[in-house]
Design an enzyme around this catalytic site. Sequence first.
Site, mmCIF file in Angstrom:
data_model
loop_
_atom_site.group_PDB
_atom_site.id
_atom_site.type_symbol
_atom_site.label_atom_id
_atom_site.label_comp_id
_atom_site.label_asym_id
_atom_site.label_seq_id
_atom_site.Cartn_x
_atom_site.Cartn_y
_atom_site.Cartn_z
ATOM 1 N N LEU A 12 -11.556 -52.476 19.096
ATOM 2 C CA LEU A 12 -10.097 -52.513 19.204
ATOM 3 C C LEU A 12 -9.617 -52.957 20.585
ATOM 4 O O LEU A 12 -10.310 -52.798 21.583
ATOM 5 C CB LEU A 12 -9.522 -51.134 18.896
ATOM 6 N N ASP A 13 -8.381 -53.460 20.609
ATOM 7 C CA ASP A 13 -7.737 -53.808 21.869
ATOM 8 C C ASP A 13 -6.669 -52.750 22.187
ATOM 9 O O ASP A 13 -6.597 -51.719 21.518
ATOM 10 C CB ASP A 13 -7.159 -55.221 21.817
ATOM 11 N N ILE A 14 -5.845 -53.015 23.174
ATOM 12 C CA ILE A 14 -4.843 -52.020 23.583
ATOM 13 C C ILE A 14 -3.768 -51.791 22.517
ATOM 14 O O ILE A 14 -3.027 -50.821 22.594
ATOM 15 C CB ILE A 14 -4.182 -52.387 24.928
#
Length: 138
Positions: A12-14
Site C-alpha cells: 500500500l501507499d499513503i
Amino acid sequence: MSVDIKVRGYHLDIYHHVNNGRYLEFLEEGRWDYFERYRFFDLFESQDLAFVVANINISYRRPAYAGEVIRVMTRMSKIGNKSAQALQEVRLLENGEPGALIADAIVTFCLMDAQSQKSVVIDGRLRDALQAMIEDGQ
C-alpha cells in the site's frame, strides 16, 4: 492461466491502496507463473536466450486494498518478428471467481541472445511454443 495474490500492508501507499508501482510486480509474478507452466523458460534457456520486457502499458481501473485477494490472469495475444505481446488482467477475487477489473496491461517482450545482447528473430521452436499458447487461449 492465473495466479492469486493477497494484498498485504507493504503493497500500500499513503492513500491505503496498492501503489501503482506494485502492479508491475504483480504482473511480473503472473508472467513468470504463466511461462513456467508452459515450460517456456526451459526452451529459451536451452538456447541461451533472455526474456526482456520492452514495453508495458497499464490501465488502472479500481484500487485494491489490504486483505483483498487479486487474480492476475495472463495470456499470449500476438507474435511478431522480434517481439510478442501478452495481455494481462488483475481482477478482484470474489467468492473464488474473478470479479471487478482492477488493472489491465499489454506487455511487449523480446528474446535476447545472452551473449550478443541483441534481440533474436522469433522462429522455429520458439514461435511454435508461443503460437501453441495463443491457440490454447489461456
